[in-house]
Design an enzyme around this catalytic site. Structure first.
Site, PDB file in Angstrom:
ATOM      1  N   ASP A 271       9.068   2.700  -0.080  1.00 36.77           N
ATOM      2  CA  ASP A 271       8.407   3.461   1.058  1.00 36.77           C
ATOM      3  C   ASP A 271       8.927   3.152   1.970  1.00 36.77           C
ATOM      4  O   ASP A 271       8.266   2.414   2.409  1.00 36.77           O
ATOM      5  CB  ASP A 271       7.071   3.040   0.197  1.00 36.77           C
ATOM      6  CG  ASP A 271       5.851   3.639   1.090  1.00 36.77           C
ATOM      7  OD1 ASP A 271       6.382   4.295   2.015  1.00 36.77           O
ATOM      8  OD2 ASP A 271       4.953   3.066   0.473  1.00 36.77           O
TER       9      ASP A 271
ATOM     10  N   TYR B 195       0.743  -1.065   0.425  1.00 32.73           N
ATOM     11  CA  TYR B 195       0.056  -0.129  -0.656  1.00 32.73           C
ATOM     12  C   TYR B 195       1.141   1.551  -0.037  1.00 32.73           C
ATOM     13  O   TYR B 195       1.432   1.075   0.714  1.00 32.73           O
ATOM     14  CB  TYR B 195      -0.984   0.216   1.441  1.00 32.73           C
ATOM     15  CG  TYR B 195      -2.331   1.248   1.711  1.00 32.73           C
ATOM     16  CD1 TYR B 195      -3.012   0.822   0.372  1.00 32.73           C
ATOM     17  CD2 TYR B 195      -1.596   2.167   2.119  1.00 32.73           C
ATOM     18  CE1 TYR B 195      -3.987   2.139   0.730  1.00 32.73           C
ATOM     19  CE2 TYR B 195      -2.695   3.214   2.386  1.00 32.73           C
ATOM     20  CZ  TYR B 195      -3.382   3.383   1.691  1.00 32.73           C
ATOM     21  OH  TYR B 195      -4.690   4.039   1.833  1.00 32.73           O
TER      22      TYR B 195
ATOM     23  N   LYS C 211       5.044   9.174   9.604  1.00 32.78           N
ATOM     24  CA  LYS C 211       4.202   8.916  10.391  1.00 32.78           C
ATOM     25  C   LYS C 211       5.690   9.243  11.397  1.00 32.78           C
ATOM     26  O   LYS C 211       5.130  10.280  12.219  1.00 32.78           O
ATOM     27  CB  LYS C 211       5.052   7.283  10.029  1.00 32.78           C
ATOM     28  CG  LYS C 211       3.490   6.565  10.043  1.00 32.78           C
ATOM     29  CD  LYS C 211       3.646   4.943   9.574  1.00 32.78           C
ATOM     30  CE  LYS C 211       2.271   4.609   8.796  1.00 32.78           C
ATOM     31  NZ  LYS C 211       0.841   5.050   8.979  1.00 32.78           N
TER      32      LYS C 211
END
Length: 477
Positions: free
Chosen positions: A289, A194, A317
């Protein structure tokens, strides 16, 4: 520098009977010098009371009339685990409390950012000082320089960085940049990975798409995904075939170096190295990623941990310390294509805002203290080994693994190398286990297809409580 040793082996999703933990004696590591002051919440885990979610149910029912599905991110709705979603009132350290007064040991950590613990006192104090100067300038501020310097010093691939406001935005920007730099259109992503909800990435995606069992999302035009190619994670030959079929057309490969959005799935030995060489040989870019793995597997992220330097990297994050943030960066020659230095346009009203920069700076300062990652490795190894042992002892088929402060387990024999393997997990059993653990005061991600996270605020007592709870629940289910 690549890390060697059993921690990487454990990360390969081995079966319970064959998992090997780090050979470093656990007694060597203690919690880092700064202690996390656990605030006594209304209901302690040690003070047993009747478990009720009455107030959460009332609030969630009201929310469903106000927001689609009652939430602002799908996985929070508990669709894959059933039962009543909990509505959170407050967090501190390793704990969270819902509006019914139930307290939980938290292994979600706001989906990764809370690596030093929730509501850290020093971060909160720094934010309070920053807020006195304003919350958003829409203009350059010195804090952007400070965090940029820290990121560039830490992450091997990053020579220049652009801050944005989410991981999705970072991946959108890096994809446009890769296409602009290579003057090619096609990209390769891996099934179950994702990279945010931008149209080109919603092809065989993980995370909430996998959690809800959704097909490729309605509303995504065929043209948006026409140049998105997919392959199974850890299948190098499939990627080779794509390069052969689309010779000279592939701009980049984007991947999670350790998958967290299909559950925890680590790369096979040499998979990342082979992918890196393949992109170099074919004039394509390699994009890591690291929204999830950045500053979590090591201070320099997965690329430092495995010793593989990609061309471009996305972050999020942790670098915002719990505030909305994202970033993409890489080699200077590539990044200088980004406006206003170059022609590839990307902008953002709140990008580099002083609050996110402040929280990120103080979070990274804490992580850089000696012993931080050794401590994360210690407690996570104890946790995952305890859960796997408890599951096997109770007669369940279970596999799992960890690297540093990231972990996962599946109700299947394993090993799990890709999304197809992950889907063999008994999701109904996971749902029963999940609801049982919730009643025992332990909060995991409400989906089989999400990784878990530990923090510097988790204590050995937290880990032992969790394992004891798992033993009880495994016996019940």
């Amino acid at each position: 520098m690549a890390n060697s040793g059993a921690a990487a082996v454990v990360g390969f999703g081995l079966s319970c009977s064959s998992v090997k933990l780090s050979q470093t004696p656990i007694s060597q590591f203690s919690q880092p010098s700064r202690r996390f002051c656990g605030v006594k919440m209304a209901v302690s885990l040690d003070e047993k009371k009747n478990f009720t979610l009455k107030k959460s149910e009332e609030a969630f029912n009201a929310a469903k009339e106000l927001m689609p599905g009652g939430v602002n991110s799908p996985v929070r709705a508990f669709k894959s685990v059933g039962g009543q979603p909990i509505v959170i009132d407050s967090v501190k350290g390793s704990r969270m409390r819902d509006i019914d007064g139930n307290e939980y040991i938290d292994y979600v950590g706001s989906w990764g950012p809370a690596i030093i613990g929730h509501a850290d006192d020093e971060v909160l104090a720094a934010l309070a000082d920053t807020m006195k100067k304003g919350t958003s300038f829409g203009a350059p501020c010195l804090l952007e320089n400070v965090l940029a310097e820290m990121v560039i010093a830490a992450v091997p691939s990053i020579e220049m960085v652009r801050f944005v406001n989410s991981g999705t935005e970072a991946c959108m920007g890096v994809l446009r940049l890769a296409r602009a730099f290579t003057r090619r259109q096609k990209i390769i992503k891996f099934e179950g990975c994702y990279h945010g909800h931008a149209d080109p990435f919603l092809v065989k995606a993980g995370s909430g798409v996998a959690t809800l069992g959704l097909p490729d999302s309605p509303g995504v035009p065929e043209a948006a995904t026409h140049d998105t190619l997919t392959a199974p994670y850890n299948d190098f030959s499939a990627v080779e075939e794509l390069f052969e079929t689309h010779k000279g057309e592939i701009a980049a490969i984007i991947l999670e170096p350790v998958v967290g959005n299909s559950g925890f799935i680590a790369p096979k030995p040499d998979f990342l190295t082979a992918i890196h060489e393949l992109t170099k040989d074919n004039g394509a870019l390699l994009i890591f990623d690291e929204v999830m793995t950045g500053f979590r597997l090591s201070y320099g992220g997965a690329q430092e941990y495995f010793g593989i330097t990609p061309d471009l990297t996305t972050l999020g994050k942790i670098i915002g310390g719990g505030l909305p943030v994202g970033a993409y960066g890489g080699r200077r020659e590539i990044m200088e294509m980004v406006a206003p230095a170059g022609p590839m346009y990307q902008a953002g009203t709140l990008s580099g805002n002083p609050l996110a920069m402040t929280a990120g700076i103080h979070t990274l300062k804490r992580l850089k203290e000696p012993g931080s990652y050794e401590y994360l490795n210690k407690i996570t190894s104890e946790l995952i080994q305890g859960i796997l042992d408890a599951g096997k002892k109770a007669g369940h088929t279970i596999s799992g693994g960890y690297i540093s402060g990231m972990f996962g387990f599946f109700f299947t024999e394993g090993p799990v190398y890709n999304f197809s393997d992950a889907k063999k997990s008994d999701t109904e059993k996971f749902a029963r286990f999940y609801r049982g653990m919730l009643e025992e005061g332990v909060y995991f991600a409400p989906s089989q297809f999400e990784a878990g996270f530990t923090s510097l605020a988790h204590t050995s007592e937290d880990i032992q409580h969790t394992i004891a709870a798992a033993e009880k629940v495994f016996r019940r289910i």
